[in-house]
Design an enzyme around this catalytic site. Structure first.
Site, short mmCIF file in Angstrom:
data_model
loop_
_atom_site.label_atom_id
_atom_site.label_comp_id
_atom_site.label_asym_id
_atom_site.label_seq_id
_atom_site.Cartn_x
_atom_site.Cartn_y
_atom_site.Cartn_z
N ARG A 122 -5.88 -6.25 -10.59
CA ARG A 122 -4.86 -5.69 -11.49
C ARG A 122 -4.49 -4.25 -11.14
O ARG A 122 -3.57 -3.67 -11.71
CB ARG A 122 -5.38 -5.72 -12.93
CG ARG A 122 -5.67 -7.10 -13.43
CD ARG A 122 -6.18 -7.06 -14.84
NE ARG A 122 -5.13 -6.68 -15.76
CZ ARG A 122 -4.30 -7.52 -16.34
NH1 ARG A 122 -4.40 -8.81 -16.10
NH2 ARG A 122 -3.37 -7.10 -17.17
N HIS A 140 26.30 -14.76 10.29
CA HIS A 140 27.08 -13.78 9.52
C HIS A 140 26.41 -12.40 9.54
O HIS A 140 26.72 -11.57 8.69
CB HIS A 140 27.26 -14.27 8.09
CG HIS A 140 27.99 -15.57 8.02
ND1 HIS A 140 29.32 -15.70 8.33
CD2 HIS A 140 27.55 -16.83 7.73
CE1 HIS A 140 29.68 -16.96 8.22
NE2 HIS A 140 28.62 -17.67 7.86
N TRP A 144 -3.85 1.02 -11.97
CA TRP A 144 -2.64 0.96 -11.14
C TRP A 144 -1.77 2.08 -11.68
O TRP A 144 -1.28 2.01 -12.81
CB TRP A 144 -1.97 -0.40 -11.30
CG TRP A 144 -0.86 -0.64 -10.32
CD1 TRP A 144 -0.97 -1.09 -9.05
CD2 TRP A 144 0.54 -0.46 -10.56
NE1 TRP A 144 0.26 -1.19 -8.46
CE2 TRP A 144 1.21 -0.81 -9.37
CE3 TRP A 144 1.30 -0.03 -11.64
CZ2 TRP A 144 2.60 -0.75 -9.23
CZ3 TRP A 144 2.68 0.03 -11.50
CH2 TRP A 144 3.31 -0.33 -10.32
N CYS A 191 -3.53 -2.60 -14.34
CA CYS A 191 -4.72 -1.93 -14.86
C CYS A 191 -5.63 -2.98 -15.50
O CYS A 191 -5.15 -3.91 -16.16
CB CYS A 191 -4.45 -0.85 -15.90
SG CYS A 191 -3.46 0.50 -15.30
N LYS A 233 5.23 -13.38 1.74
CA LYS A 233 3.77 -13.43 1.97
C LYS A 233 3.40 -12.49 3.10
O LYS A 233 2.44 -11.74 3.01
CB LYS A 233 3.30 -14.86 2.33
CG LYS A 233 3.21 -15.84 1.21
CD LYS A 233 2.10 -15.61 0.22
CE LYS A 233 2.50 -14.73 -0.90
NZ LYS A 233 3.15 -15.28 -2.06
N ASN A 236 -4.06 0.31 -20.86
CA ASN A 236 -3.16 -0.39 -19.94
C ASN A 236 -1.79 -0.42 -20.61
O ASN A 236 -1.68 -0.89 -21.73
CB ASN A 236 -3.70 -1.80 -19.70
CG ASN A 236 -2.75 -2.65 -18.86
OD1 ASN A 236 -1.87 -2.12 -18.20
ND2 ASN A 236 -2.97 -3.96 -18.89
N GLY A 237 -0.77 0.10 -19.94
CA GLY A 237 0.57 0.11 -20.53
C GLY A 237 1.22 1.47 -20.34
O GLY A 237 0.77 2.27 -19.52
N GLU A 264 9.83 -17.12 0.75
CA GLU A 264 8.44 -16.99 0.34
C GLU A 264 7.54 -16.66 1.55
O GLU A 264 6.62 -15.83 1.44
CB GLU A 264 7.99 -18.30 -0.35
CG GLU A 264 6.53 -18.39 -0.74
CD GLU A 264 6.04 -17.30 -1.70
OE1 GLU A 264 6.85 -16.53 -2.22
OE2 GLU A 264 4.81 -17.22 -1.89
N LYS A 287 -1.67 -7.45 -9.37
CA LYS A 287 -1.40 -8.87 -9.60
C LYS A 287 -0.49 -9.11 -10.80
O LYS A 287 0.40 -9.94 -10.75
CB LYS A 287 -2.73 -9.58 -9.79
CG LYS A 287 -2.59 -11.07 -10.00
CD LYS A 287 -2.84 -11.83 -8.74
CE LYS A 287 -2.54 -13.29 -8.88
NZ LYS A 287 -1.79 -13.79 -7.73
N GLU A 300 3.94 -8.60 2.19
CA GLU A 300 3.09 -8.00 1.16
C GLU A 300 1.63 -7.83 1.60
O GLU A 300 0.97 -6.91 1.15
CB GLU A 300 3.17 -8.76 -0.17
CG GLU A 300 2.53 -10.12 -0.17
CD GLU A 300 2.63 -10.82 -1.52
OE1 GLU A 300 2.57 -10.15 -2.55
OE2 GLU A 300 2.77 -12.05 -1.52
C1 F6R Z 1 3.63 -12.35 -4.61
C2 F6R Z 1 3.33 -12.35 -6.02
C3 F6R Z 1 4.30 -11.73 -6.95
C4 F6R Z 1 4.35 -12.52 -8.27
C5 F6R Z 1 5.26 -11.80 -9.27
C6 F6R Z 1 5.41 -12.58 -10.55
O1 F6R Z 1 2.65 -13.01 -3.87
O2 F6R Z 1 2.29 -12.81 -6.44
O3 F6R Z 1 5.57 -11.63 -6.37
O4 F6R Z 1 4.82 -13.80 -8.01
O5 F6R Z 1 4.74 -10.54 -9.55
O6 F6R Z 1 4.18 -12.79 -11.15
P1 F6R Z 1 3.96 -13.90 -12.25
O7 F6R Z 1 4.13 -15.23 -11.59
O8 F6R Z 1 2.57 -13.68 -12.75
O9 F6R Z 1 5.01 -13.68 -13.31
#
Ligand code: F6R
Length: 610
Positions: free
Chosen positions: A27, A506, A74, A2, A487, A98-99, A483, A605, A490
């Site tokens: 956010r 396995h 969010w 949010c 990527k 937010n929260g 990773e 994010k 997501e």
């Molecule tokens: C994926 C991504 C998330 C963040 C995760 C942790 O692309 O961005 O998986 O890595 O939410 O976020 P931070 O690094 O801000 O603690």
């Protein structure tokens, strides 16, 4: 999660708030809304979905006024709908929040028993009712909000305005970020710095337990119960253009291209080649000789960085490293003592699980420190009081999928490994000089990868319609397989799994057929031969192979359907380079499939909820 923006000044609040929300849309983007007070009346506009829907509503029904609050949501309590969108208004009091208010059900019951009617399913509306009922009892806004804080439990950052006192905004923070931007004759409040960067670079970072009142002429900060807190402004060197797309189609693409600079910035000023030493400004790892174990904790992409960090620290400094998902670590009563160093990695510095995990470890006696990208974030502050913070200098990362934050986290981990190696005597001066020389080659090597984006686009075109992908790597490139898969899934919503290549036989090998592309990372190094053997096993089962290999590898083309070559570097540094083609592959597959790359569905994010 949010985004909140508030403005009090002499300009049109709507323009400033909507622009601010645009910078915070990463956010959350389930709904958006704005409330502006003008002539003692509150005007509210809300819309489900992205901010552009709210833009449309505002173009049909504009709002004038010079004080207001806005929100991009969010969803936690209550599905995304106009009714549940913030701001929530009760008797001229409007709230953006937010929260999560943990005791909202019992408060809702109590308020309903008093005859109060609720228009939404959210926990936030409770705040508006509580303030309104305190005002109805004769309190003015500030004491009414203070009394409300006494009644609520949970994580919150909120901004409240009242049409009965239309000259002020009231904000308070507990476990969820909020910053106050200072201007001339105007002031701003927001969940994150980019929201106000176009107007000010001077910020006050509220701490948990802070309560602030913003007027046109100033900002007053106290604790929740009214004890004055000195206002300590900080100047931010991020520029407004850093939060623009700069000609790129998406923020993610721009941020992938910013990696050479971000990596160079993260190294700059920290390396003394002559002495072969690394200076970790702000971090004191304590007596490195006495540390006998590290735990690195993080979530998501930052967790993948932690997995690479294990290879770096164990190999260079010979200290055992455990890597733990923060959401697991915090609940499993970890075995910790004073000789355990706990390192949190977080781009935002606000991830709730990571914050809770390090707090738990600190209570158990560990020295905690952090790799963070956001100055004065909650994790950074928590660690500043213990072991310290090593900041990555990636600049603002706006695309929801993390890219430049990840590569700079890897750089920071490598610097920590060299620092520890030198302090503990496991790394000679000459070897350290060699490793640091390799590290300094990374920006140019990433540039070389980026200059060949066209060949990645061709690969992406060939596989964009596949429904499942496998990513394989070994050693420090195993986390890069994880990773790469994250990527892709997501941002493109395509199923992808990362595996340690040696684990194929396995189980996952059963998945291989001619429809499923496998992306393998087989760069030069101690596990090259083993990785190639695993990839041969895929080939033998008619799997389609895309392989990231090292320049000069003439053999790999014999088994691969597509090869992308990366410049040669130290195997421990390789992940900083091999991840870049994987970011680009994910980006282009998603773009070709027309998904919303910067704001993928269901994600946000900064994950400030459990
Ligand atoms: C994926 C991504 C998330 C963040 C995760 C942790 O692309 O961005 O998986 O890595 O939410 O976020 P931070 O690094 O801000 O603690």
């Amino acid at each position: 999660m949010c985004g909140i923006v508030g403005y009090v000044g002499n300009r049109e609040a709507t323009t400033i708030i909507i622009e601010g929300l645009r910078r915070l849309e990463y956010r959350g983007y389930d709904s958006a809304g704005i409330a502006v007070v003008d002539g003692g009346k509150t005007g509210i506009r809300r819309a489900v979905g992205k901010l552009r829907n709210l833009d449309k509503v505002l173009s049909e029904q504009p709002l004038a006024g010079t004080i207001g609050i806005g929100h991009t949501r969010w969803a936690t309590h209550g599905r995304p709908s106009e009714q549940n969108a913030h701001p929530h208004e009760v008797e001229g009091i409007t709230v953006v929040h937010n929260g999560i208010i943990e005791n909202y059900l019992e408060l809702r019951r109590a308020l309903s028993a008093q005859g109060r009617k609720f228009k939404s399913e959210t926990d936030t509306e409770i705040i508006a009712h509580l303030v309104a009922s305190n005002v109805a009892k004769g309190l003015s806004l500030v004491p009414a909000v203070r009394a409300t804080i006494e009644a609520i439990r949970g994580a919150f950052a909120f901004v409240i305005q009242s049409e009965h006192e239309p000259d002020k905004l009231v904000t308070a923070k507990n476990a969820t970020p909020i910053v106050v931007g200072l201007g001339e004759g105007e002031n701003f409040v927001a969940s994150d710095i980019p929201a106000c960067l176009a107007h000010t670079r001077v910020f006050v970072f509220l701490r948990d337990g802070d309560f602030a009142v913003l007027t046109r002429s100033g900002v007053e900060i106290t604790t929740f119960d009214g004890t004055p807190v000195p206002v300590k402004p900080k100047r931010i060197d991020w520029s407004p253009v850093m939060a623009e797309k700069g000609g790129h189609k998406h923020f993610m693409h721009k941020e992938i291209y910013e990696q050479p600079t971000a990596v160079a910035d993260t190294i700059r000023g920290r390396v003394s080649m002559e002495e072969a030493r690394v200076h970790l400004d702000g971090v004191s790892i304590g007596d490195a000789q006495k540390l006998n174990r590290f735990i690195i904790t993080a979530c998501g992409t930052s967790y993948h960085a932690a997995l690479v960090g294990k290879f770096m620290i164990e190999s260079i400094a010979r200290i055992p490293v455990e890597v733990d998902l923060a959401s697991e670590l915090r609940y499993r009563e970890p075995v910790i003592d004073e000789q355990t160093g706990v390192l949190a990695i977080s781009q935002s510095g606000e991830t709730l699980d990571t914050l809770a995990a390090i707090k738990e470890c600190r209570t158990r006696g560990a020295t905690i420190f952090a790799i963070c990208n956001v100055l004065e974030s909650s994790i950074a502050r928590e660690c500043a009081e213990s072991g310290g913070v090593l900041y990555t200098h990636a600049g603002p990362e706006i695309g929801v999928a993390s890219t430049k934050a990840f590569t700079t986290q890897l750089v920071a981990l490598y610097l920590i490994a060299i620092h520890l190696g030198r302090e503990r005597g496991t790394l000679s001066k000459e070897d350290a000089q060699e490793l640091l020389t390799h590290l300094r080659e990374v920006p140019k090597q990433i540039e070389s990868v980026l200059s060949r984006e066209a060949s990645i686009i061709s690969i992406a075109r060939r596989v964009a319609k596949a429904r499942d992908f496998l990513y394989l790597g070994r050693g420090p490139n195993y986390p890069i397989a994880l990773e790469g898969a994250l990527k892709l899934k997501e941002i493109s919503y395509i199923h992808a799994e990362g595996y340690a290549a040696g684990e194929m036989k396995h189980g996952p090998i059963a998945l291989i057929d001619e429809k499923m592309p496998t992306i393998g990372i087989a760069t030069a190094g101690p596990v090259y031969e083993k990785t190639v053997s695993n990839l041969e096993e895929v080939k033998a089962r008619d799997g389609k192979l895309i392989i990231i290999a090292t320049e000069g590898d003439a053999r790999i083309a014999e088994i691969a359907d597509d090869v992308f070559l990366v410049p040669k570097n130290d195997p421990l540094i390789d992940p900083i380079i091999t991840v870049v083609p994987l970011q680009l592959i994910a980006y282009h597959i998603a773009d070709l499939n027309g998904t919303d790359v910067d704001q993928p569905r269901n994600l946000a994010k900064s994950v400030t909820v459990e």
